[in-house]
Write a protein that holds these residues in place. Structure first.
Motif, mmCIF file in Angstrom:
data_model
loop_
_atom_site.group_PDB
_atom_site.id
_atom_site.type_symbol
_atom_site.label_atom_id
_atom_site.label_comp_id
_atom_site.label_asym_id
_atom_site.label_seq_id
_atom_site.Cartn_x
_atom_site.Cartn_y
_atom_site.Cartn_z
ATOM 1 N N PRO A 288 0.814 -1.222 0.000
ATOM 2 C CA PRO A 288 0.000 0.000 0.000
ATOM 3 C C PRO A 288 0.850 1.275 0.000
ATOM 4 O O PRO A 288 1.909 1.324 0.619
ATOM 5 C CB PRO A 288 -0.784 -0.105 1.315
ATOM 6 C CG PRO A 288 0.066 -0.965 2.203
ATOM 7 C CD PRO A 288 0.782 -1.924 1.285
ATOM 8 N N GLY A 317 5.373 -1.700 1.225
ATOM 9 C CA GLY A 317 4.621 -0.459 1.275
ATOM 10 C C GLY A 317 5.488 0.759 0.967
ATOM 11 O O GLY A 317 6.716 0.670 0.890
ATOM 12 N N ASP A 362 -3.419 4.716 -0.719
ATOM 13 C CA ASP A 362 -4.247 3.573 -0.317
ATOM 14 C C ASP A 362 -4.674 3.732 1.140
ATOM 15 O O ASP A 362 -5.756 3.306 1.534
ATOM 16 C CB ASP A 362 -3.451 2.269 -0.451
ATOM 17 C CG ASP A 362 -3.137 1.948 -1.901
ATOM 18 O OD1 ASP A 362 -4.099 1.814 -2.683
ATOM 19 O OD2 ASP A 362 -1.942 1.856 -2.242
ATOM 20 N N CYS A 433 -0.615 -3.903 5.866
ATOM 21 C CA CYS A 433 -0.091 -4.580 4.674
ATOM 22 C C CYS A 433 -0.737 -5.960 4.505
ATOM 23 O O CYS A 433 -1.052 -6.389 3.391
ATOM 24 C CB CYS A 433 1.430 -4.714 4.763
ATOM 25 S SG CYS A 433 2.245 -3.101 4.724
ATOM 26 N N TYR A 436 -4.166 -5.470 3.229
ATOM 27 C CA TYR A 436 -4.102 -4.996 1.842
ATOM 28 C C TYR A 436 -3.965 -6.165 0.868
ATOM 29 O O TYR A 436 -4.508 -6.126 -0.236
ATOM 30 C CB TYR A 436 -2.921 -4.037 1.711
ATOM 31 C CG TYR A 436 -2.747 -3.431 0.343
ATOM 32 C CD1 TYR A 436 -3.562 -2.371 -0.080
ATOM 33 C CD2 TYR A 436 -1.775 -3.907 -0.536
ATOM 34 C CE1 TYR A 436 -3.403 -1.816 -1.339
ATOM 35 C CE2 TYR A 436 -1.607 -3.354 -1.791
ATOM 36 C CZ TYR A 436 -2.428 -2.308 -2.195
ATOM 37 O OH TYR A 436 -2.265 -1.752 -3.432
ATOM 38 N N TRP A 442 -9.955 -5.936 1.882
ATOM 39 C CA TRP A 442 -9.539 -4.558 1.610
ATOM 40 C C TRP A 442 -10.658 -3.785 0.896
ATOM 41 O O TRP A 442 -10.989 -2.654 1.292
ATOM 42 C CB TRP A 442 -8.253 -4.559 0.774
ATOM 43 C CG TRP A 442 -7.717 -3.177 0.577
ATOM 44 C CD1 TRP A 442 -7.900 -2.369 -0.519
ATOM 45 C CD2 TRP A 442 -6.950 -2.413 1.516
ATOM 46 N NE1 TRP A 442 -7.282 -1.160 -0.321
ATOM 47 C CE2 TRP A 442 -6.691 -1.162 0.914
ATOM 48 C CE3 TRP A 442 -6.461 -2.673 2.797
ATOM 49 C CZ2 TRP A 442 -5.963 -0.161 1.570
ATOM 50 C CZ3 TRP A 442 -5.733 -1.674 3.437
ATOM 51 C CH2 TRP A 442 -5.492 -0.439 2.824
#
Ligand code: ADP
Ligand code: GLC
Length: 474
Positions: A288, A317, A362, A433, A436, A442
């Motif tokens: 993300p 990320g 995100d 994470c 995600y 998500w």
């Protein structure tokens, strides 16, 4: 219902933080509730330049040091009263700080003048318009009740606490220059730890106190958050309510926002994410893209980010930061960006970029040590940008943590962490994470956030009801 709002900043004319957003949004939000709110502002250059249909309301021979005029007019859809006092307000840039970032030495007098004029309009009206409620914001409007007392009373008063960390304190040698009644220098008046506090005066004197979230209202009564005023807050607990801020859902609408590639659901975000990566010079990534849009101050907990960052980067990320403020934090983030290809940093204040960041991210990180309400996590919700927030103040009230139970019921909107430490933030980032990578979960988080009501409707009703109660009680 006629209400005079008294504020030291007001979007879109002059803004350093969320107070301006709130002062700027309240009048329109309250119109639907039958409230005619006018806003009293210092006549900063940006305010005087924007004012249209101007008429003079009062001429003051000596407003805290020199002649001044009170002007009525319109600007940016706001019905304004502006204090044209060049000796106090004709200064460029930030409303509180000089070019070197230091408080103007006469800030106590500058905002005493704002409060004094507010009280004067409360007692004498403005060209036949007589407010039934004076609604002040933060310490800059704290002395309204002291001046009303000197003037022999006036309408009902409300003081809203946006941030109790700013107490408007100064030394007692200024009782004269602030035109305060020396007999009121005591615990029930404006005395605070041997000094003068404009905020304390208002907290003691106002008929009603509000703050900008229910959780912060409760926190204010504790030593940890009360900044020495927790005793005063407990003393006034019967008069204190927490009314959550809304956001401007027209200015912050992902479907119509001119600063971004508009979208209606989470699928539309990808184009904005790609554009943001390109703009910030970030490579593509599997994890993300987290964003931060914030004042850089101790309050915001940003100093925890460098230590927590590995937990994000290890999972693929990235981080993009927009902010300004404390020079040490600015420096820390600059060097974090320089050292790390997965981190991009823009130091500055940039409204349009803030929209692109919130659309493209995100997730949005808000690791505040305390947060009376906070607006950016609500922008995040509305833009499908999952908020990762400290469990405090308005952040606790606006985000539903992705606990196993909330995920199972399908109601989660973000992540909350506690205590406010780098370790707990790192743990939340690792968890982010993980969520995600689970695309269904998500999507659900994103969709839930976008469905969350973040506008003003409910809060406008709460303010209108408060005004009605106060005026009925007289
Ligand atoms: P605070 O008032 O404590 O700063 P809020 O979350 O209530 O916190 O409000 C901050 C407001 O200022 C939001 O509208 C946010 O988007 C804006 N903001 C903060 N820093 C920046 C920046 N560097 N550039 C653009 N907008 C910013
Ligand atoms: C203050 C607070 C912030 C709040 C804003 C508007 O600046 O720090 O949490 O959202 O006021 O009420």
């Amino acid at each position: 219902m006629r209400v005079l709002s008294i504020a030291s900043e007001c979007a879109p004319l002059v803004k350093t933080g969320g107070l301006a957003d709130v002062a700027g949004a309240l009048p329109a939000a309250l119109r639907a509730e039958g409230v005619w709110m006018r806003t009293l502002l210092p006549g900063y250059p940006a305010v005087m330049a924007a004012l249209q249909d101007v008429s003079e309301v009062y001429y003051f021979h000596d407003l805290f040091g020199a002649p001044a005029r009170l002007m009525a007019g319109q600007a940016a859809g706001l019905d304004l009263l502006a204090i044209d006092a060049p000796h106090l307000f004709a200064r460029p840039g930030n409303p509180y700080l000089d070019a070197d970032g230091r408080d103007w030495p006469d800030n106590p007098e500058r905002f005493a003048a704002l409060s004094w004029v507010g009280a004067h309009v409360g007692v004498h009206g403005a060209l036949g318009w007589h407010p039934q409620v004076l609604h002040g914001h933060d310490w800059q409007a704290g002395l309204v009740t002291e001046y009303l007392r000197q003037m022999g009373g006036g309408p009902a008063t409300v003081l809203t606490i946006h941030n109790i960390a700013f107490t408007g304190s100064t030394d007692p040698g200024r009782i004269g220059s602030l035109r305060l009644d020396p007999w009121r220098f005591h615990m029930e008046g404006y005395e605070f730890y041997g000094g003068i506090s404009a905020l304390k005066a208002g907290l003691m004197g106002a008929d009603a106190l509000t703050t900008v979230s229910p959780t912060y209202a409760a926190e204010l009564m504790t030593p940890e958050y009360g900044m020495g005023l927790d005793g005063v807050m407990r003393h006034r607990r019967e008069s204190l309510t927490g009314i959550l801020n809304g956001i401007d859902t027209d200015a912050w609408n992902p479907a119509t926002d001119p600063a971004i590639r508009p979208y209606r659901d989470g699928n539309g975000k990808a184009a904005n994410t790609a554009a943001l990566r390109a703009e910030m010079g970030l490579p593509d990534a599997d994890g993300p893209l987290c964003v931060i849009v914030s004042r850089m101050s101790h309050q915001k907990g940003l100093d925890l980010v460098p230590e927590a960052l590995p937990a994000l980067l290890e999972h693929g990320g990235q981080l993009a930061v927009l902010g300004s403020g404390d020079p040490a934090l600015e420096h820390a983030f600059r060097s974090l960006g320089d050292r790390n290809p997965q981190v991009a940093v823009r130091i500055g204040y940039d409204e349009a970029l803030s929209h692109r960041m919130i659309a493209g991210g995100d997730a949005i990180l808000v690791p505040s040590r305390f947060e009376p309400c906070g607006l950016t996590q609500m922008y995040g919700l509305r833009y499908g940008t999952v908020p990762v927030v400290a469990l405090t103040g308005g952040l606790a009230d606006t985000v539903i943590n992705a606990s196993p139970a909330a995920l199972a019921r399908g109601v989660a909107t973000g992540l909350q962490f506690s205590p406010v430490t780098a370790g707990a933030l790192g743990f939340a980032l690792a968890r982010l994470c993980q969520l995600y990578r689970d695309r269904d979960t998500w999507s659900r988080l994103v969709a839930n956030g976008m469905d969350q009501p973040v506008g003003w409707d409910q809060s406008a009703r709460a303010y209108a009801a408060l005004y009605a109660r106060l005026t009925a009680a007289r």
